[in-house]
Design an enzyme around this catalytic site. Structure first.
Site, PDB file in Angstrom:
ATOM      1  N   HIS A   1       5.985   6.812   6.053  1.00  0.00           N
ATOM      2  CA  HIS A   1       5.579   6.329   4.733  1.00  0.00           C
ATOM      3  C   HIS A   1       4.972   7.499   3.966  1.00  0.00           C
ATOM      4  O   HIS A   1       4.789   8.586   4.517  1.00  0.00           O
ATOM      5  CB  HIS A   1       4.557   5.186   4.865  1.00  0.00           C
ATOM      6  CG  HIS A   1       3.306   5.629   5.522  1.00  0.00           C
ATOM      7  ND1 HIS A   1       3.130   5.605   6.904  1.00  0.00           N
ATOM      8  CD2 HIS A   1       2.184   6.186   5.017  1.00  0.00           C
ATOM      9  CE1 HIS A   1       1.954   6.095   7.196  1.00  0.00           C
ATOM     10  NE2 HIS A   1       1.361   6.469   6.075  1.00  0.00           N
TER      11      HIS A   1
ATOM     12  N   HIS B   1       2.104   8.933   0.755  1.00  0.00           N
ATOM     13  CA  HIS B   1       0.936   8.725  -0.114  1.00  0.00           C
ATOM     14  C   HIS B   1       1.171   9.603  -1.328  1.00  0.00           C
ATOM     15  O   HIS B   1       1.661  10.745  -1.178  1.00  0.00           O
ATOM     16  CB  HIS B   1      -0.354   9.151   0.609  1.00  0.00           C
ATOM     17  CG  HIS B   1      -0.610   8.358   1.857  1.00  0.00           C
ATOM     18  ND1 HIS B   1      -1.415   7.236   1.889  1.00  0.00           N
ATOM     19  CD2 HIS B   1      -0.117   8.498   3.118  1.00  0.00           C
ATOM     20  CE1 HIS B   1      -1.431   6.743   3.128  1.00  0.00           C
ATOM     21  NE2 HIS B   1      -0.647   7.485   3.886  1.00  0.00           N
TER      22      HIS B   1
ATOM     23  N   THR C   1      -5.680   6.459   8.002  1.00  0.00           N
ATOM     24  CA  THR C   1      -6.320   6.723   6.707  1.00  0.00           C
ATOM     25  C   THR C   1      -6.373   5.466   5.839  1.00  0.00           C
ATOM     26  O   THR C   1      -6.779   5.514   4.682  1.00  0.00           O
ATOM     27  CB  THR C   1      -5.562   7.809   5.913  1.00  0.00           C
ATOM     28  OG1 THR C   1      -4.258   7.288   5.586  1.00  0.00           O
ATOM     29  CG2 THR C   1      -5.448   9.099   6.710  1.00  0.00           C
ATOM     30  N   THR C   2      -5.922   4.337   6.446  1.00  0.00           N
ATOM     31  CA  THR C   2      -6.077   3.063   5.728  1.00  0.00           C
ATOM     32  C   THR C   2      -6.699   2.067   6.704  1.00  0.00           C
ATOM     33  O   THR C   2      -6.577   2.242   7.931  1.00  0.00           O
ATOM     34  CB  THR C   2      -4.695   2.480   5.306  1.00  0.00           C
ATOM     35  OG1 THR C   2      -3.936   2.204   6.505  1.00  0.00           O
ATOM     36  CG2 THR C   2      -3.922   3.460   4.440  1.00  0.00           C
TER      37      THR C   2
ATOM     38  N   GLU D   1      -3.259  13.302   1.028  1.00  0.00           N
ATOM     39  CA  GLU D   1      -4.517  12.827   1.647  1.00  0.00           C
ATOM     40  C   GLU D   1      -5.258  14.034   2.224  1.00  0.00           C
ATOM     41  O   GLU D   1      -6.406  14.277   1.869  1.00  0.00           O
ATOM     42  CB  GLU D   1      -4.198  11.808   2.744  1.00  0.00           C
ATOM     43  CG  GLU D   1      -3.482  10.565   2.181  1.00  0.00           C
ATOM     44  CD  GLU D   1      -3.837   9.297   2.901  1.00  0.00           C
ATOM     45  OE1 GLU D   1      -3.451   9.166   4.085  1.00  0.00           O
ATOM     46  OE2 GLU D   1      -4.515   8.451   2.324  1.00  0.00           O
TER      47      GLU D   1
ATOM     48  N   HIS E   1       3.857  10.760   6.090  1.00  0.00           N
ATOM     49  CA  HIS E   1       3.302  10.535   7.434  1.00  0.00           C
ATOM     50  C   HIS E   1       4.369   9.932   8.340  1.00  0.00           C
ATOM     51  O   HIS E   1       4.893   8.849   8.050  1.00  0.00           O
ATOM     52  CB  HIS E   1       2.097   9.581   7.343  1.00  0.00           C
ATOM     53  CG  HIS E   1       0.900  10.227   6.706  1.00  0.00           C
ATOM     54  ND1 HIS E   1      -0.137   9.500   6.143  1.00  0.00           N
ATOM     55  CD2 HIS E   1       0.576  11.537   6.527  1.00  0.00           C
ATOM     56  CE1 HIS E   1      -1.040  10.329   5.657  1.00  0.00           C
ATOM     57  NE2 HIS E   1      -0.638  11.578   5.882  1.00  0.00           N
TER      58      HIS E   1
ATOM     59  N   HIS F   1       0.838  -1.209   0.000  1.00  0.00           N
ATOM     60  CA  HIS F   1       0.000   0.000   0.000  1.00  0.00           C
ATOM     61  C   HIS F   1       0.871   1.257   0.000  1.00  0.00           C
ATOM     62  O   HIS F   1       0.399   2.336  -0.328  1.00  0.00           O
ATOM     63  CB  HIS F   1      -0.882   0.054   1.259  1.00  0.00           C
ATOM     64  CG  HIS F   1      -1.606  -1.224   1.524  1.00  0.00           C
ATOM     65  ND1 HIS F   1      -2.569  -1.728   0.687  1.00  0.00           N
ATOM     66  CD2 HIS F   1      -1.491  -2.129   2.532  1.00  0.00           C
ATOM     67  CE1 HIS F   1      -3.026  -2.869   1.178  1.00  0.00           C
ATOM     68  NE2 HIS F   1      -2.394  -3.144   2.286  1.00  0.00           N
TER      69      HIS F   1
HETATM   70  C1  LIG Z   1      -2.654  -0.852  12.761  1.00  0.00           C
HETATM   71  C2  LIG Z   1      -2.493  -1.701  11.525  1.00  0.00           C
HETATM   72  C3  LIG Z   1      -1.294  -1.223  10.725  1.00  0.00           C
HETATM   73  N1  LIG Z   1      -1.545   0.126  10.206  1.00  0.00           N
HETATM   74  C4  LIG Z   1      -0.748   1.144  10.576  1.00  0.00           C
HETATM   75  O1  LIG Z   1       0.181   0.961  11.340  1.00  0.00           O
HETATM   76  C5  LIG Z   1      -1.014   2.501  10.004  1.00  0.00           C
HETATM   77  C6  LIG Z   1      -0.232   3.569  10.452  1.00  0.00           C
HETATM   78  C7  LIG Z   1      -0.459   4.854   9.956  1.00  0.00           C
HETATM   79  C8  LIG Z   1      -1.452   5.073   9.009  1.00  0.00           C
HETATM   80  S1  LIG Z   1      -1.736   6.696   8.400  1.00  0.00           S
HETATM   81  N2  LIG Z   1      -1.814   6.635   6.786  1.00  0.00           N
HETATM   82  O2  LIG Z   1      -2.997   7.131   8.915  1.00  0.00           O
HETATM   83  O3  LIG Z   1      -0.584   7.490   8.805  1.00  0.00           O
HETATM   84  C9  LIG Z   1      -2.231   4.022   8.556  1.00  0.00           C
HETATM   85  C10 LIG Z   1      -2.008   2.721   9.056  1.00  0.00           C
HETATM   86  C11 LIG Z   1      -2.262  -3.187  11.806  1.00  0.00           C
HETATM   87  N3  LIG Z   1      -1.491  -3.469  13.001  1.00  0.00           N
HETATM   88  C12 LIG Z   1      -2.117  -3.779  14.139  1.00  0.00           C
HETATM   89  C13 LIG Z   1      -1.152  -4.070  15.080  1.00  0.00           C
HETATM   90  C14 LIG Z   1       0.105  -3.902  14.512  1.00  0.00           C
HETATM   91  C15 LIG Z   1       1.407  -4.051  15.012  1.00  0.00           C
HETATM   92  C16 LIG Z   1       2.481  -3.766  14.180  1.00  0.00           C
HETATM   93  C17 LIG Z   1       2.246  -3.360  12.872  1.00  0.00           C
HETATM   94  C18 LIG Z   1       0.938  -3.229  12.370  1.00  0.00           C
HETATM   95  C19 LIG Z   1      -0.121  -3.501  13.207  1.00  0.00           C
HETATM   96 ZN   LIG Z   2      -0.329   7.504   5.835  1.00  0.00          ZN
END
Ligand SMILES: C[C@@H](CNC(=O)c1ccc(S(N)(=O)=O)cc1)Cn1ccc2ccccc21
Ligand SMILES: [Zn+2]
Length: 248
Positions: free
Chosen positions: A93, A95, A177-178, A105, A118, A63
């Site tokens: 990361h 977008h 946001t994902t 975003e 981000h 992603h």
């Molecule tokens: C939360 C999810 C993993 N997602 C993220 O970490 C995440 C972070 C930032 C954004 S954004 N675009 O808003 O900045 C989106 C998604 C699964 N997950 C659950 C536990 C866990 C532990 C380690 C790694 C992933 C893990």
């Molecule tokens: Zn992000």
């Protein structure tokens, strides 16, 4: 497990099927309208201690391209601003759009930027692991930085070199946001974009959507690897939330 993406079938408009929180009351990103933000003089400046950051790996999770950090202590953290305590840097990361346009975003009065960085931090004072914090309302703090197309250098490799001169910011309570779209993020969005070179922004990083990190992504007809682009979620309803500004 849930397969989600940014395509027609599995994109942001379909996420609510597997993640009903997509229609929640503190979803991200949002359109920031400066004239409707509230200047809050009590907001402290944000403080970033990225000098001792130790990046661990870079990966393509299908992603985005993610650079992970070793988050065993608070050496690399963000504090101040709207935050009650230090939040530890976990990863950063990006977008982006396709062909260097509309990839951010968050938007500012409808203006989109080419890309958005981000920097994801978690509340290590209150939670034992990132995963636990990611599901808690005050668990995460994500620093959003707009990337605009121009030329600039990209020396060294501290996330600090990814930051603009001014740390003026907007802040509001939001979400990932994902998927899983947890409503666990205190968003801190810097007003000033950073300038990255046209050739970097113009062409999205050569990453494929199947998790492989190919040396060059080939555009195969009919299936196979697809160039990852437009990995941004559109702005979500504000639902009465207040967006505060750290500057007048
Ligand atoms: C939360 C999810 C993993 N997602 C993220 O970490 C995440 C972070 C930032 C954004 S954004 N675009 O808003 O900045 C989106 C998604 C699964 N997950 C659950 C536990 C866990 C532990 C380690 C790694 C992933 C893990
Ligand atoms: Zn992000």
């Amino acid at each position: 497990c849930h397969q989600w993406g940014y395509g027609e079938e599995d994109g942001p408009s379909a996420w609510h099927n597997d993640y009903p929180i997509a229609q929640g009351n503190r979803q991200s990103p949002i359109d920031i309208v400066p004239t409707e933000t509230v200047y809050d003089a009590s907001l402290a400046p944000i403080m970033l201690s990225y000098d001792l950051c130790t990046s661990v790996n870079i990966s393509n999770n299908g992603h985005s391209v993610v650079v992970e950090f070793d988050d065993v202590d608070d050496r690399t953290a963000i504090r101040g601003g709207p935050l009650e305590n230090a939040y530890r840097l976990k990863q950063f990361h990006f977008h982006w759009g396709g062909k260097g346009c509309h990839g951010s975003e968050h938007t500012v009065s409808g203006k989109t930027y080419a890309s958005e960085l981000h920097l994801v931090h978690w509340n290590s004072a209150k939670y034992k692991t990132f995963g636990e914090a990611a599901a808690a309302p005050d668990g995460l703090a994500v620093l959003g930085v707009f990337l605009e197309g121009s030329t600039a250098d990209f020396r060294g490799f501290s996330p600090k070199c990814l930051l603009p001169n001014s740390l003026n910011y907007w802040t509001y309570p939001g979400s990932l946001t994902t998927p899983p779209l947890h409503e666990s993020v205190t968003w801190i969005v810097l007003k000033e974009p950073i300038l990255v070179s046209e050739k970097q922004v113009g062409k999205p990083p050569a990453v494929a959507t199947d998790g492989e990190v190919p040396n060059a992504v080939v555009q195969r007809r009919g299936g196979g690897q697809k160039r990852m682009e437009n990995n941004f979620r559109p702005p979500q309803p504000l639902k009465g939330r207040k967006v505060r500004a750290s500057f007048n």
